[in-house]
Enzyme design. Structure first.
Site, mmCIF file in Angstrom:
data_model
loop_
_atom_site.group_PDB
_atom_site.id
_atom_site.type_symbol
_atom_site.label_atom_id
_atom_site.label_comp_id
_atom_site.label_asym_id
_atom_site.label_seq_id
_atom_site.Cartn_x
_atom_site.Cartn_y
_atom_site.Cartn_z
ATOM 1 N N TYR A 179 35.134 44.130 11.443
ATOM 2 C CA TYR A 179 35.240 42.688 11.185
ATOM 3 C C TYR A 179 34.436 41.814 12.154
ATOM 4 C CZ TYR A 179 38.897 44.176 8.018
ATOM 5 O OH TYR A 179 39.575 44.779 6.990
ATOM 6 N N HIS A 210 35.391 36.829 1.534
ATOM 7 C CA HIS A 210 35.709 38.003 2.353
ATOM 8 C C HIS A 210 34.617 38.218 3.380
ATOM 9 C CE1 HIS A 210 39.053 39.057 -0.160
ATOM 10 N NE2 HIS A 210 38.291 38.816 -1.198
ATOM 11 N N ALA A 213 44.565 41.340 2.814
ATOM 12 C CA ALA A 213 45.031 42.441 1.959
ATOM 13 C C ALA A 213 45.818 41.944 0.744
ATOM 14 C CB ALA A 213 45.870 43.412 2.781
ATOM 15 N N PRO A 271 46.903 37.522 5.896
ATOM 16 C CA PRO A 271 47.470 38.356 6.960
ATOM 17 C C PRO A 271 46.440 39.091 7.805
ATOM 18 C CG PRO A 271 47.861 39.316 4.790
ATOM 19 C CD PRO A 271 47.330 37.941 4.569
ATOM 20 N N ASN A 272 46.747 39.165 9.080
ATOM 21 C CA ASN A 272 45.991 39.895 10.111
ATOM 22 C C ASN A 272 44.688 39.227 10.517
ATOM 23 O OD1 ASN A 272 47.862 42.101 10.421
ATOM 24 N ND2 ASN A 272 47.191 42.815 8.411
ATOM 25 N N GLU A 316 36.990 32.270 -3.405
ATOM 26 C CA GLU A 316 37.524 33.430 -2.677
ATOM 27 C C GLU A 316 36.426 33.944 -1.743
ATOM 28 O OE1 GLU A 316 38.427 36.644 -5.344
ATOM 29 O OE2 GLU A 316 38.905 38.024 -3.718
ATOM 30 N N ASN A 323 40.637 33.349 2.021
ATOM 31 C CA ASN A 323 40.503 34.779 2.290
ATOM 32 C C ASN A 323 41.935 35.278 2.390
ATOM 33 O OD1 ASN A 323 40.174 37.368 3.117
ATOM 34 N ND2 ASN A 323 38.835 36.904 4.857
ATOM 35 N N ARG A 374 33.823 49.314 0.237
ATOM 36 C CA ARG A 374 34.909 49.898 1.031
ATOM 37 C C ARG A 374 35.808 50.782 0.147
ATOM 38 N NH1 ARG A 374 37.561 45.644 4.878
ATOM 39 N NH2 ARG A 374 38.264 47.583 5.819
ATOM 40 N N ARG A 406 40.537 42.858 17.579
ATOM 41 C CA ARG A 406 40.739 44.262 17.167
ATOM 42 C C ARG A 406 39.671 44.616 16.130
ATOM 43 N NH1 ARG A 406 44.350 43.912 20.419
ATOM 44 N NH2 ARG A 406 46.571 44.373 20.263
#
Ligand code: CA2
Length: 154
Positions: A30, A107, A84, A17-18, A105, A81, A114, A25
């Site tokens: 990012y 990121h 969230a 998601p996102n 995995e 990835n 973070r 954004r």
């Protein structure tokens, strides 16, 4: 004879998601690279190392889970990835664990630098390994790690 050992590897790249907002954004967190350009970079890399990839982004947990279920017969590896969902989704972890398709995995950000809620990944325990913190390069590193793993296990 055309044996399993020489079959071209197919890798499924899943974006959660996102991640469709990448480059549009929050560039300070990012970066300015878009998801399309990450997918292009991966496709170019795939050509260089002689594999095939297919990329899918979804904002919906069930769509990602269906893609993981369907990956069994089509793909030899998954790079994910989960965004969230990494920190919340036992369902994605169970799907990966059930299909047993070797998974890496990745990121963009270093999740351990973070907020504390990002420090735990439900996926890590069912993945071969995790790459975190190298921006778009995390995907390229992840692809190489996955392909090395798959080529060495044959
Ligand atoms: O660092 C990563 O790759 C993450 O998986 C990104 C997720 C975050 O929830 C994870 O903790 C770490 C967030 C992806 C959202 O991407 C955006 C991109 C541009 C603008 C807003 C969100």
């Amino acid at each position: 004879m055309y044996s399993q050992a020489f079959r071209q590897l197919n890798i499924l790249v899943l974006h959660g998601p996102n991640l469709n907002l990448l480059g549009k954004r929050e560039p300070l967190i990012y970066g300015s690279v878009t998801l399309d350009s990450i997918n292009r970079l991966l496709t170019e890399e795939a050509d260089i190392i002689g594999i095939r990839i297919e990329c899918l982004q979804s904002n919906h947990e069930g769509v990602l889970i269906d893609a993981i279920h369907d990956s069994c017969d089509k793909y030899q590896g998954i790079m994910i990835n989960a965004g969230a969902y990494t920190h919340t989704s036992i369902a994605i972890r169970d799907a990966l664990s059930a299909v047993k398709v070797p998974t890496v995995e990745v990121h963009l950000s270093n999740i351990y630098q973070r907020e504390p809620f990002r420090h735990h990944s439900y996926i890590a325990a069912v993945a071969i390994g995790q790459i975190s913190g190298f921006g778009a390069q995390s995907y390229k590193l992840g692809l190489h790690a996955l392909v090395d793993h798959l080529r060495n296990e044959r």
